[in-house]
Scaffold this active site. Structure first.
Site, mmCIF file in Angstrom:
data_model
loop_
_atom_site.group_PDB
_atom_site.id
_atom_site.type_symbol
_atom_site.label_atom_id
_atom_site.label_comp_id
_atom_site.label_asym_id
_atom_site.label_seq_id
_atom_site.Cartn_x
_atom_site.Cartn_y
_atom_site.Cartn_z
ATOM 1 N N SER A 115 0.749 -0.809 -0.024
ATOM 2 C CA SER A 115 -0.293 -0.579 -0.509
ATOM 3 C C SER A 115 1.142 0.923 -0.272
ATOM 4 O O SER A 115 2.143 1.385 0.816
ATOM 5 C CB SER A 115 -0.864 0.265 1.586
ATOM 6 N N GLU A 172 -0.231 17.713 -8.479
ATOM 7 C CA GLU A 172 -1.575 17.776 -8.918
ATOM 8 C C GLU A 172 -2.122 17.440 -7.858
ATOM 9 O O GLU A 172 -3.415 17.441 -8.429
ATOM 10 C CB GLU A 172 -1.212 17.742 -10.399
ATOM 11 N N SER A 173 -1.814 16.462 -7.347
ATOM 12 C CA SER A 173 -2.789 16.110 -6.048
ATOM 13 C C SER A 173 -2.515 14.195 -5.623
ATOM 14 O O SER A 173 -1.123 14.481 -5.029
ATOM 15 C CB SER A 173 -4.238 15.661 -6.683
ATOM 16 N N HIS A 184 -2.736 0.194 -3.654
ATOM 17 C CA HIS A 184 -3.294 -0.932 -2.758
ATOM 18 C C HIS A 184 -3.707 -2.915 -3.660
ATOM 19 O O HIS A 184 -4.198 -2.559 -4.099
ATOM 20 C CB HIS A 184 -4.392 -0.806 -2.059
ATOM 21 N N CYS A 200 -5.428 17.389 -10.639
ATOM 22 C CA CYS A 200 -5.279 18.716 -11.077
ATOM 23 C C CYS A 200 -4.898 19.451 -12.399
ATOM 24 O O CYS A 200 -3.468 18.857 -12.685
ATOM 25 C CB CYS A 200 -6.125 19.566 -9.972
#
Length: 164
Positions: free
Chosen positions: A104, A111-112, A117, A132
């Site tokens: 994980s 940008e985010s 997982h 974004c």
């Protein structure tokens, strides 16, 4: 399938696993005027997708019948390839290898993010790719398909922050 194989909450945390924690450089924020909101607003990096103004595209990606889903180095390399292909900016990667198996982690982007997982025993991986600005999250899909030799890939797209 065992319940513990499907639920990673707490699984393997009592035993140390291999962790990849790679910090990148800080990204300076560049203030800019947003014509729609007045001079005091900063650049918001909202985009227009499919004719809709939104904060960005969030892809929910499911990998089925995949391989190499327990190889932390391969996963890190694959995330880096995705980031490059999408034109995104890496800030930080943190990956955790569970015992006996599974990985994980998250790549934090300017940008985010991209999160992953894996359940290698089931050949399954769940990824979130949220970006974004000018980044192109869908560029990650063919890289993921190839890197994990996926027999099937399912992608759903959510447009985040509509109407803000």
């Amino acid at each position: 399938m065992r319940h513990s194989a499907l639920l990673r909450s707490g699984t393997g945390l009592e035993r140390p696993g291999a962790v990849r924690d790679v910090a990148q450089h800080e990204i300076p924020t560049a203030p800019a005027a947003d014509e729609d909101r007045g001079n005091a607003a900063r650049l918001d990096h909202f985009v227009v997708r499919h004719g809709v103004r939104c904060a960005g595209a969030h892809l929910i990606i499911d990998i089925y019948d995949g391989e190499r889903l327990d190889e932390i180095e391969h996963i890190e390399h694959t995330l880096r390839r995705c980031i490059d292909a999408a034109g995104a900016t890496l800030l930080h990667i943190h990956l955790h290898h569970f015992q006996p198996n599974g990985v994980s982690g998250v790549a934090v982007l300017a940008e985010s993010h991209i999160s992953i997982h894996t359940w290698p025993e089931a050949g399954y991986a769940a990824l979130d790719v949220f970006m974004c600005g000018e980044a192109v999250p869908e560029a990650c899909v063919p890289i993921l398909r190839e890197a994990f030799s996926a027999k099937r890939v399912a992608v759903s797209e959510l447009l985040r922050g509509q109407g803000v």
